[in-house]
Scaffold this motif. Structure first.
Motif, PDB file in Angstrom:
ATOM      1  N   GLU A 135      24.807  51.539  51.114  1.00 32.36           N
ATOM      2  CA  GLU A 135      25.016  52.980  51.078  1.00 32.36           C
ATOM      3  C   GLU A 135      23.685  53.722  51.200  1.00 32.36           C
ATOM      4  OE1 GLU A 135      27.561  54.211  47.766  1.00 32.36           O
ATOM      5  OE2 GLU A 135      26.628  56.192  47.937  1.00 32.36           O
ATOM      6  N   SER A 136      22.689  53.250  50.445  1.00 26.07           N
ATOM      7  CA  SER A 136      21.370  53.889  50.525  1.00 26.07           C
ATOM      8  C   SER A 136      20.764  53.758  51.910  1.00 26.07           C
ATOM      9  CB  SER A 136      20.401  53.247  49.533  1.00 26.07           C
ATOM     10  OG  SER A 136      20.769  53.568  48.242  1.00 26.07           O
ATOM     11  N   SER A 137      20.927  52.585  52.520  1.00 20.05           N
ATOM     12  CA  SER A 137      20.348  52.379  53.856  1.00 20.05           C
ATOM     13  C   SER A 137      20.985  53.308  54.880  1.00 20.05           C
ATOM     14  CB  SER A 137      20.531  50.939  54.333  1.00 20.05           C
ATOM     15  OG  SER A 137      20.048  50.052  53.376  1.00 20.05           O
ATOM     16  N   VAL A 138      22.308  53.413  54.806  1.00 25.80           N
ATOM     17  CA  VAL A 138      23.012  54.287  55.747  1.00 25.80           C
ATOM     18  C   VAL A 138      22.570  55.729  55.546  1.00 25.80           C
ATOM     19  CG1 VAL A 138      25.274  55.273  56.301  1.00 25.80           C
ATOM     20  CG2 VAL A 138      24.993  52.792  56.139  1.00 25.80           C
ATOM     21  N   ASN A 139      22.403  56.069  54.276  1.00 29.87           N
ATOM     22  CA  ASN A 139      21.935  57.410  53.962  1.00 29.87           C
ATOM     23  C   ASN A 139      20.551  57.675  54.577  1.00 29.87           C
ATOM     24  OD1 ASN A 139      20.469  59.359  52.009  1.00 29.87           O
ATOM     25  ND2 ASN A 139      22.669  59.666  51.644  1.00 29.87           N
ATOM     26  N   MET A 140      19.676  56.677  54.464  1.00 23.80           N
ATOM     27  CA  MET A 140      18.337  56.800  55.064  1.00 23.80           C
ATOM     28  C   MET A 140      18.437  56.969  56.574  1.00 23.80           C
ATOM     29  SD  MET A 140      15.910  53.999  53.143  1.00 23.80           S
ATOM     30  CE  MET A 140      14.484  54.269  54.193  1.00 23.80           C
ATOM     31  N   LEU A 141      19.328  56.162  57.167  1.00 26.20           N
ATOM     32  CA  LEU A 141      19.465  56.205  58.632  1.00 26.20           C
ATOM     33  C   LEU A 141      19.952  57.582  59.085  1.00 26.20           C
ATOM     34  CD1 LEU A 141      19.410  54.914  61.385  1.00 26.20           C
ATOM     35  CD2 LEU A 141      21.561  53.734  60.864  1.00 26.20           C
ATOM     36  N   SER A 142      20.943  58.141  58.382  1.00 22.95           N
ATOM     37  CA  SER A 142      21.418  59.477  58.810  1.00 22.95           C
ATOM     38  C   SER A 142      20.325  60.519  58.666  1.00 22.95           C
ATOM     39  CB  SER A 142      22.633  59.971  58.021  1.00 22.95           C
ATOM     40  OG  SER A 142      23.350  58.953  57.481  1.00 22.95           O
ATOM     41  N   LYS A 143      19.566  60.419  57.590  1.00 22.38           N
ATOM     42  CA  LYS A 143      18.469  61.383  57.390  1.00 22.38           C
ATOM     43  C   LYS A 143      17.439  61.259  58.505  1.00 22.38           C
ATOM     44  CE  LYS A 143      18.464  63.523  53.137  1.00 22.38           C
ATOM     45  NZ  LYS A 143      18.903  62.775  51.961  1.00 22.38           N
ATOM     46  N   SER A 144      17.141  60.006  58.893  1.00 26.38           N
ATOM     47  CA  SER A 144      16.116  59.820  59.925  1.00 26.38           C
ATOM     48  C   SER A 144      16.584  60.407  61.256  1.00 26.38           C
ATOM     49  CB  SER A 144      15.752  58.337  60.066  1.00 26.38           C
ATOM     50  OG  SER A 144      16.808  57.634  60.687  1.00 26.38           O
ATOM     51  N   LEU A 145      17.884  60.296  61.530  1.00 30.78           N
ATOM     52  CA  LEU A 145      18.413  60.853  62.779  1.00 30.78           C
ATOM     53  C   LEU A 145      18.428  62.382  62.735  1.00 30.78           C
ATOM     54  CD1 LEU A 145      21.233  58.278  63.482  1.00 30.78           C
ATOM     55  CD2 LEU A 145      19.151  58.628  64.830  1.00 30.78           C
ATOM     56  N   GLU A 146      18.648  62.898  61.537  1.00 30.45           N
ATOM     57  CA  GLU A 146      18.596  64.348  61.378  1.00 30.45           C
ATOM     58  C   GLU A 146      17.176  64.832  61.685  1.00 30.45           C
ATOM     59  OE1 GLU A 146      20.112  65.469  57.553  1.00 30.45           O
ATOM     60  OE2 GLU A 146      19.365  67.524  57.824  1.00 30.45           O
ATOM     61  N   SER A 147      16.209  64.101  61.157  1.00 27.37           N
ATOM     62  CA  SER A 147      14.810  64.441  61.403  1.00 27.37           C
ATOM     63  C   SER A 147      14.518  64.431  62.905  1.00 27.37           C
ATOM     64  CB  SER A 147      13.915  63.445  60.678  1.00 27.37           C
ATOM     65  OG  SER A 147      12.580  63.615  61.048  1.00 27.37           O
ATOM     66  N   TYR A 148      15.067  63.430  63.593  1.00 23.66           N
ATOM     67  CA  TYR A 148      14.860  63.316  65.043  1.00 23.66           C
ATOM     68  C   TYR A 148      15.343  64.567  65.781  1.00 23.66           C
ATOM     69  CZ  TYR A 148      16.202  62.108  69.819  1.00 23.66           C
ATOM     70  OH  TYR A 148      16.412  62.152  71.173  1.00 23.66           O
ATOM     71  N   THR A 149      16.488  65.127  65.336  1.00 20.92           N
ATOM     72  CA  THR A 149      17.021  66.281  66.074  1.00 20.92           C
ATOM     73  C   THR A 149      16.321  67.588  65.686  1.00 20.92           C
ATOM     74  OG1 THR A 149      18.703  66.660  64.383  1.00 20.92           O
ATOM     75  CG2 THR A 149      19.343  65.311  66.264  1.00 20.92           C
ATOM     76  N   LEU A 150      15.728  67.635  64.489  1.00 19.93           N
ATOM     77  CA  LEU A 150      15.200  68.918  64.017  1.00 19.93           C
ATOM     78  C   LEU A 150      13.867  69.314  64.662  1.00 19.93           C
ATOM     79  CD1 LEU A 150      16.299  68.816  60.314  1.00 19.93           C
ATOM     80  CD2 LEU A 150      17.180  70.253  62.152  1.00 19.93           C
TER      81      LEU A 150
END
Ligand SMILES: Nc1ncnc2c1ncn2[C@@H]1O[C@H](COP(=O)(O)OP(=O)(O)OP(=O)(O)O)[C@@H](O)[C@H]1O
Ligand SMILES: [Mg+2]
Lengths: 229, 277
Positions: A135-150
């Motif tokens: 769960e934590s890893s997936v959470n990290m991955l979504s955050k990193s992708l959010e960073s990519y788009t911002l």
């Protein structure tokens, strides 16, 4: 600079801009497939649903195909547009990020393969820490992708900070899982020990996923700053 | 024409997007340089240093004043009657627009290569020997011709036809003859105004290789519209832009990595990524 010339330029630029947008949405699509793969591999490991694990293995081909498609688009954009400055950084970071995502997909596939190999083995204890790591890893991955788009310096650097500390938390969880599983291996020489050995690998894969998610956040910051960390 | 008006040298505004070098290492340095053609201002308040043995590219949309600025560095604008130059240009700390400076001598020490190869309608040999002869350097003329052609990487191609007309060879060769002609008087700087824009890709490549090779001994200031060429060869790049009032200004000047990788000014970014032309 005359107006007609600028209008022509804008037309050329519009096509390029559209391709850059497609590149971003393809990467998000790939990210989505990878997140689904992780979730499904862990859920099927936990519930011992071999059929679902096999689906994850099969679906990894879709991830690989989309990876290739994105790489082809990047190469084409480099060839046609000879990008510079922010355009160059966007394409370079896209290439790095798809590579990370594809590898993360492989880790999810790896977990599914472990589950298939475990076959009929039923968990001795209900899995708790491993799904928590996932769960934590997936959470990290979504955050990193959010960073990519911002593409914003202050947001991207604070997300990276956050993921660096989350990565440490996951490393600590990984150590804890390892020591618990080692105890099982030592004390249970039969089925429990065998099962613990498999689960060790699953936990290892999750630790790698977290690490690569952090890498994605680094590439996303590079996209903004041009600095390679 | 070509005179500095000291009264108009304003204190240079500090723009943090313009790189500052140790002045003692600059072979050329301009301060608050402005050029008018008649009543019309072409460039305004350009201040920049050119470090010795560097390759500096000047980029910017058509009409922003790149050629005008380039011509200030060897007083070539003196030859344009309506041009008037204000400000200061120092060559090794010496003001080139001083009354006691001979513009012809300046133009030998700071040579120039143009967009279209412009060899004289004479033999290849005479083209190269021209500068040394004017400067009274008639000893070892054959050696000077050969070494200049070698330095310009065109010797092998023309050594058997030195007495043929310089107009009889290809455009790429002619351009290297023009570079050899500039080199024959051992200049310290060569100014190049789009030297490869009229050439095919292979000739362009050889001119680029030559520029990089020469930069170990000569300082090169080059105007180019080709962003990839600028980022391939230059150490530093200067971006100029003319705004609404159509007066060219220096917007950003920095390392190659900065200007083409991560420009500081949004207008530079827009230009190098093709959003404005
Ligand atoms: N001899 C001249 N007489 C009058 N105006 C001139 C002269 N030469 C240049 N100009 C004007 O000065 C401005 C700057 O011209 P310049 O040739 O320096 O631009 P540039 O950046 O070199 O353009 P390009 O990329 O098209 O070569 C332009 O508005 C131009 O029309
Ligand atoms: Mg010009």
């Amino acid at each position: 600079m005359n107006m007609d010339q600028n209008n022509d330029l804008n037309v050329a630029r519009q096509g390029f801009e559209a391709s850059l947008n497609k590149l971003q949405s393809d990467i998000l699509l790939l990210g989505d497939l990878v997140i689904q793969a992780i979730n499904k591999s862990i859920h099927s490991l936990k519930t011992r649903n071999i059929e679902k694990s096999q689906e994850v293995i099969k679906d990894d081909d879709k991830i690989d195909d989309l990876e290739t498609e994105i790489q082809v688009l990047c190469v084409e954009l480099i060839r046609k547009e000879a990008p510079l400055a922010s355009d160059l950084r966007r394409i370079v970071s896209a290439l790095q990020i798809v590579d990370e995502l594809e590898r993360i997909g492989d880790y999810a596939e790896g977990i599914a393969k472990i589950s298939v190999t475990m076959g009929k083995l039923v968990p001795i204890n209900e899995l708790v820490l491993i799904p928590k790591m996932a769960e934590s890893s997936v959470n990290m991955l979504s955050k990193s992708l959010e960073s990519y788009t911002l593409r914003d310096f202050s947001i991207c650097s604070s997300i990276l900070e956050e993921l660096r500390s989350k990565d440490k938390e996951i490393n600590a969880m990984h150590k804890q899982v390892q020591s618990e599983l080692l105890n099982t291996i030592k004390s249970d020489s039969s089925k429990g020990g065998e099962q613990a050995t498999y689960l060790m690998w699953a936990a290892h894969n999750l630790e790698r996923i977290a690490d690569r998610s952090k890498n994605i956040a680094e590439r996303s910051l590079f996209q903004v700053t041009g600095e390679i960390s | 024409m070509g005179k500095i008006d000291n009264a108009t040298i304003a204190s240079s505004g500090s723009n943090e997007n313009i790189i500052k070098f140790d002045v003692s290492n600059n072979i050329l340095q301009c301060e608050n340089l402005s050029v008018n053609y008649g009543e019309v201002a072409a460039i305004e308040n350009v201040s920049m240093g050119i470090p010795k043995n560097s390759i500096v590219s000047l980029i910017g949309p058509s009409g922003c004043g790149k050629s005008t600025l380039l011509r200030c560095f060897n007083r070539m604008n003196d030859l344009i009657p309506q041009a008037s130059v204000k400000g200061s240009v120092r060559f090794f700390q010496n003001e080139i627009y001083s009354d006691n400076v001979d513009p012809t001598e300046i133009r030998f020490r700071i040579g120039m290569v143009f967009q279209r190869p412009n060899p004289f309608p004479k033999s290849i040999y005479e083209n190269i020997a021209f500068g040394p002869k004017i400067n009274g350097l008639t000893d070892n003329l054959d050696e000077v011709v050969e070494s200049s052609l070698r330095r310009a990487a065109v010797w092998d191609e023309v050594k058997d036809r030195l007495n043929e007309s310089a107009l009889s060879i290809s455009g790429g060769q002619q351009q290297r003859i023009c570079i050899a002609r500039a080199l024959a008087v051992n200049p310290e700087v060569i100014l190049m105004d789009e030297p490869a824009s009229a050439l095919d890709p292979i000739s362009t490549q050889s001119i680029e290789d030559l520029i990089v090779e020469l930069s170990s001994e000569v300082t090169i200031l080059i105007v180019t519209h080709n962003m990839q060429q600028a980022t391939r060869i230059s150490d530093y790049a200067a971006f100029m832009l003319a705004g609404e009032e159509r007066i060219g200004r220096l917007i950003e000047y920095g390392t190659n990595e900065q200007v083409f990788g991560n420009p500081k000014d949004s207008r530079t970014e827009a230009y190098v990524t093709g959003r404005i032309g």
